[in-house]
Scaffold this active site. Structure first.
Site, PDB file in Angstrom:
ATOM      1  N   ASP A   1      25.738 -12.669  42.414  1.00 22.81           N
ATOM      2  CA  ASP A   1      25.425 -11.627  43.378  1.00 22.81           C
ATOM      3  C   ASP A   1      26.550 -10.604  43.291  1.00 22.81           C
ATOM      4  OD1 ASP A   1      24.237 -10.151  45.381  1.00 22.81           O
ATOM      5  OD2 ASP A   1      23.939 -11.861  46.718  1.00 22.81           O
ATOM      6  N   TRP A   2      26.293  -9.404  43.780  1.00 28.18           N
ATOM      7  CA  TRP A   2      27.230  -8.304  43.589  1.00 28.18           C
ATOM      8  C   TRP A   2      28.501  -8.534  44.415  1.00 28.18           C
ATOM      9  CZ3 TRP A   2      23.250  -8.373  40.895  1.00 28.18           C
ATOM     10  CH2 TRP A   2      22.910  -7.370  39.990  1.00 28.18           C
TER      11      TRP A   2
END
Length: 731
Positions: free
Chosen positions: A263-264
């Protein structure tokens, strides 16, 4: 070998891929794997490392000298997000990136219809392909544990079996377009508060029985090509590079052959990222926001620091090659697959699919004296009250926000349908503008809005109140959980005032979460309408008018009060934790399992949903009374439409075991089937359950265990409405 010979060899290899290899959309054959190995041999160490991390907000680099393409990703899971700038989170302001917005996944789950999930996936995959995306960042299958979780609207409810059955066709539909689905967020990402660091402590049994099954189905049955790690920690290690989750469970036990994407901003350590299963690192630096030179792409954990460890032999190059092999395999399935289609976007067929899913997912929860349907040919005055009748719900919500080409509001949908009626509209309440990460209060006068709405209601034959939540921060939105269980913005007070001047009130809740409903006894009708995308208003009007007979079922329970929810009943260490650690004290008793087992009656139960017609389940039986391990139980019977109009019913089969050697829920969903029955007609239903699926996860042997003995099969149309119990024995 010189550079020219290397380039020639690569071109020959790629040519052979195209002419001799049928790149199957579900798997890569042995010959293709050999070709991937040959490509790896041509890559430099630096080129291979570069493929393992971002080059922009939503892309990773290819290798120009060999013609290896970039990988382009886009947020989902309800549509393809508008184009984002290369280096920051601003929108690129393209004029050709408006899309079809599909209903939120809570709505899809509420259809209890896997065939619609396949249509959803196909349509969404076509739009992603047309936009030249290689990876669509969805679907989400994190379990609904608390009604305060800001991202519940993106997921598929509280039951792992339902989520498993709905996620597989979605993935298959997306991927048949040559676009990788990316199932997320693996795993235990069940709240937004403190999501970047909260450490989840949960039993192995709850992990395997509740929180992993939908991911497992996505990998093993759906053959998903990519998977996204989560932000939170599990047993002291971040989930994106967690030894237990990524290596032991995902890549060893489930033999996942795809790509793990962070995930970012969920990557935290080079050693763990290298060794614990992460393949592509995205968005590192201030929760995905690149804010300074030291946080730019070459300084990601899987960039220069990883390269140095490889050069110093601190990490084996075999580790890197496995990542690159997976990335190339993803390319062979997507942007290096010569057989994939060109895709389509914003066509009528996609709008039709969105409208059909939206209408079929709407759940009718109360309908006193047949308040609904409202005949559109009648010349009546309808007062439509509430901001949610006009507020755009495709924007906001965080990463799932969309740039819809069109969005029909509920008010507009009613105006389209009710040509003979006089429709009055009052805002009633106001939430303020949407802003990610902060709450902006409305500047409008709340008392004035309320008084205007009450005046309109006093003149109407019918009042339709559109309330609920929205996709503002701390409503249904990424990055923050809800702050309260009750309706926001003074809606309860407004409803009470409306009821004083007009007792003919129907409520349409717009939300992805359960809410407290203290006024339920005083209103005539209640519908749960979700976030429905481009065709919102048309779909709602279809159901209100009776053009569509509602058949949605709740994919999660509505507790009467917040502490009736299992996670909240154990106090703050259970939810939201102490900001460092959190303990899932309810264990396997999530959702209806808790309500059933503890005899805590919900306001509305999992699987509940009414129709404009009536059904009777009859003659349900099993094919025999005794079964062995790995044997199929066949449950069959009839659904009779005893009402006056055609409709669809969901037959739900739950199974429970008393006198178990371990703690069990009273019953668990193990099968369902949606069937359309003409008025006065009868349709037969057959549901198959494998006895192995009745096993529990036995922590004493770290494996599944099927107990012998007596089991009860419950057949009904909701978890709280069982019409038949059947006793069977497993030998």
């Amino acid at each position: 070998m010189n550079i020219k010979n290397k380039q020639f060899q690569f071109i020959v290899t790629l040519f052979l891929v195209i002419i001799s290899s049928k790149i199957n959309s579900q798997q890569i054959d042995y010959h293709s794997e050999k070709k991937i190995d040959s490509i790896i041999s041509l890559l430099t160490l630096h080129e291979k490392v570069a493929m393992c991390h971002a080059q922009s907000k939503f892309s990773t680099p290819g290798v120009d000298r060999l013609g290896i393409p970039e990988i382009w990703m886009s947020d989902g899971p309800h549509g393809v997000r508008g184009e984002i700038n290369w280096d920051d989170w601003g929108y690129a302001n393209w004029t050709n990136d408006s899309i079809t917005a599909f209903p939120a996944l809570t709505c899809l789950a509420a259809t209890f219809n896997p065939k619609l999930s396949k249509e959803y996936g196909i349509s969404l995959g076509e739009e992603a392909r047309y936009r030249k995306k290689d990876v669509l960042l969805g679907p989400g299958v994190n379990i609904y544990r608390t009604p305060l979780n800001g991202r519940n609207f993106e997921y598929m409810g509280e039951d792992p079996y339902l989520a498993s059955k709905m996620v597989v066709p979605y993935i298959q539909g997306v991927q048949q377009n040559g676009v990788a689905a990316c199932v997320k967020h693996f795993a235990l990402n069940n709240q937004e508060l403190w999501r970047n660091h909260i450490n989840v402590e949960v039993s192995d049994r709850a992990l395997y029985e509740i929180y992993l099954p939908a991911f497992k189905a996505a990998v093993i049955e759906g053959k998903v090509w990519s998977l996204m790690g989560a932000y939170n920690q599990f047993r002291g290690q971040h989930t994106t590079h967690n030894q237990i989750l990524m290596n032991t469970i995902l890549k060893e036990d489930w033999a996942f052959d795809g790509v793990v994407i962070s995930d970012w901003g969920s990557t935290h350590n080079t050693n763990e990222a290298a060794l614990n299963g992460l393949d592509i690192e995205m968005g590192t630096g201030t929760d995905g926001l690149t804010t300074s030179t030291k946080n730019t792409y070459d300084y990601y954990y899987l960039a220069n620091p990883f390269l140095e460890k490889l050069k110093n032999n601190d990490v084996s190059e075999d580790v890197l090659n496995d990542k690159v092999r997976r990335i190339l395999r993803l390319m062979f399935r997507t942007n290096m697959n010569p057989n994939r289609s060109f895709g389509r976007m914003n066509n009528q067929e996609h709008l039709d699919v969105a409208r059909k899913i939206a209408a079929e997912g709407i759940v009718l929860l109360k309908n006193e004296n047949s308040f609904f349907p409202i005949n559109p040919s009648k010349k009546i005055t309808i007062a439509v009250i509430g901001e949610n009748a006009t507020k755009s719900m495709t924007i906001g919500g965080g990463s799932s926000e969309l740039k819809a080409k069109k969005e029909i509001s509920p008010l507009q949908g009613l105006k389209n349908k009710y040509k003979n009626a006089t429709i009055l509209y009052g805002l009633g309440y106001a939430s303020g503008p949407s802003a990610y990460g902060r709450v902006i209060p409305s500047t409008l006068d709340a008392d004035k809005l309320k008084n205007e709405a009450v005046a309109l209601a006093s003149k109407a034959d019918v009042v339709l109140f559109f309330g609920g939540l929205n996709k503002n921060h701390q409503q249904d939105c990424e990055g923050g959980d809800r702050q309260e269980f009750e309706l926001p913005f003074g809606q309860n007070e407004l409803l009470n005032e409306l009821l004083k001047v007009n007792n003919n009130v129907g409520v349409l809740l717009v939300s992805g979460n359960a809410v407290e409903i203290p006024w339920l006894d005083n209103v005539k009708a209640l519908m749960q309408t979700w976030y429905l995308g481009s065709e919102t208003g048309n779909a709602i009007a279809d159901v209100i008018s009776g053009d569509v007979n509602p058949s949605g079922k709740l994919p999660f329970s509505f507790p009467k009060k917040l502490n009736d929810n299992a996670a909240h009943s154990f106090g703050k260490l259970s939810y939201p934790g102490d900001s460092i650690n959190q303990y899932y004290k309810e264990d396997i008793l999530v959702g209806y399992r808790w309500h059933d087992t503890k005899k805590i009656k919900p306001l509305f139960a999992f699987g509940e949903g009414k129709s404009y017609t009536t059904f009777k389940l009859s003659d349900f039986k099993t094919d025999k009374k005794e079964y062995a391990q790995n044997e199929t139980i066949t449950i069959s019977g009839n659904v009779i439409n005893t009402g006056e109009i055609d409709g669809a019913e969901v037959v739900q089969v739950y199974v429970g075991k008393s006198k178990s050697k371990v703690k069990r829920a009273l019953k668990e969903l193990k099968g369902f089937q949606k069937v359309t029955v003409l008025k006065g007609g009868t349709e037969s239903v057959e549901i198959l359950i494998n006895t192995n699926d009745l096993s529990f996860y036995d922590e004493s042997i770290s494996n599944w265990n099927l107990e012998k003995g007596d089991y009860l099969i419950y057949v009904g149309n909701a978890s709280n409405n069982i019409s038949k119990e059947i006793k069977i024995t497993i030998k």
